[in-house]
Design an enzyme around this catalytic site. Structure first.
Site, PDB file in Angstrom:
ATOM      1  N   ALA A  47       0.838  -1.205   0.000  1.00 13.29           N
ATOM      2  CA  ALA A  47       0.000   0.000   0.000  1.00 13.29           C
ATOM      3  C   ALA A  47       0.872   1.255   0.000  1.00 13.29           C
ATOM      4  O   ALA A  47       0.583   2.230  -0.701  1.00 13.29           O
ATOM      5  CB  ALA A  47      -0.937  -0.008   1.202  1.00 13.29           C
ATOM      6  N   LYS A  48       1.961   1.247   0.764  1.00 10.51           N
ATOM      7  CA  LYS A  48       2.871   2.395   0.821  1.00 10.51           C
ATOM      8  C   LYS A  48       3.544   2.613  -0.536  1.00 10.51           C
ATOM      9  O   LYS A  48       3.683   3.758  -0.987  1.00 10.51           O
ATOM     10  CB  LYS A  48       3.924   2.162   1.913  1.00 10.51           C
ATOM     11  CG  LYS A  48       4.935   3.258   2.052  1.00 10.51           C
ATOM     12  CD  LYS A  48       4.325   4.533   2.571  1.00 10.51           C
ATOM     13  CE  LYS A  48       5.428   5.562   2.812  1.00 10.51           C
ATOM     14  NZ  LYS A  48       4.899   6.873   3.088  1.00 10.51           N
ATOM     15  N   ILE A  49       3.958   1.529  -1.193  1.00 13.34           N
ATOM     16  CA  ILE A  49       4.572   1.645  -2.514  1.00 13.34           C
ATOM     17  C   ILE A  49       3.591   2.256  -3.509  1.00 13.34           C
ATOM     18  O   ILE A  49       3.941   3.145  -4.289  1.00 13.34           O
ATOM     19  CB  ILE A  49       5.070   0.271  -3.007  1.00 13.34           C
ATOM     20  CG1 ILE A  49       6.289  -0.163  -2.189  1.00 13.34           C
ATOM     21  CG2 ILE A  49       5.406   0.296  -4.491  1.00 13.34           C
ATOM     22  CD1 ILE A  49       6.686  -1.613  -2.387  1.00 13.34           C
ATOM     23  N   ASN A  52       3.243   5.971  -2.758  1.00 12.71           N
ATOM     24  CA  ASN A  52       4.413   6.714  -3.220  1.00 12.71           C
ATOM     25  C   ASN A  52       4.441   6.832  -4.740  1.00 12.71           C
ATOM     26  O   ASN A  52       4.836   7.870  -5.275  1.00 12.71           O
ATOM     27  CB  ASN A  52       5.697   6.061  -2.715  1.00 12.71           C
ATOM     28  CG  ASN A  52       5.941   6.325  -1.252  1.00 12.71           C
ATOM     29  OD1 ASN A  52       5.261   7.129  -0.626  1.00 12.71           O
ATOM     30  ND2 ASN A  52       6.903   5.626  -0.677  1.00 12.71           N
TER      31      ASN A  52
END
Length: 72
Positions: A47-49, A52
């Site tokens: 989810a963070k990737i 970003n």
């Protein structure tokens, strides 16, 4: 960023066993205003990737628009 960390406004996207998330959530809410359980191990990083990548795409589009505006 650093400002959000100091203000306690970070967002944590967490993957792992739900019981472990529940145990850690109280600590994470001391550092961030948004704590999101994403599912099994690795899903928080995924989810963070994605987040970003979306931010990078937006920044590239903004830069290209500014460049185009300057050239016109």
């Amino acid at each position: 960023g650093v400002g959000a960390a100091r203000a306690g406004n970070l967002t944590f996207m967490v993957g792992g066993m739900e019981q472990e998330f529940d145990a850690a959530k109280e600590l994470l809410t001391c550092m961030g205003s948004n704590v999101v359980y994403c599912g099994e191990v690795g899903t928080g990083q995924a989810a963070k990737i994605c987040n970003n990548m979306l931010l990078a795409i937006s920044m590239i589009g903004t830069a290209e628009a500014m460049n185009l505006g300057i050239r016109f």
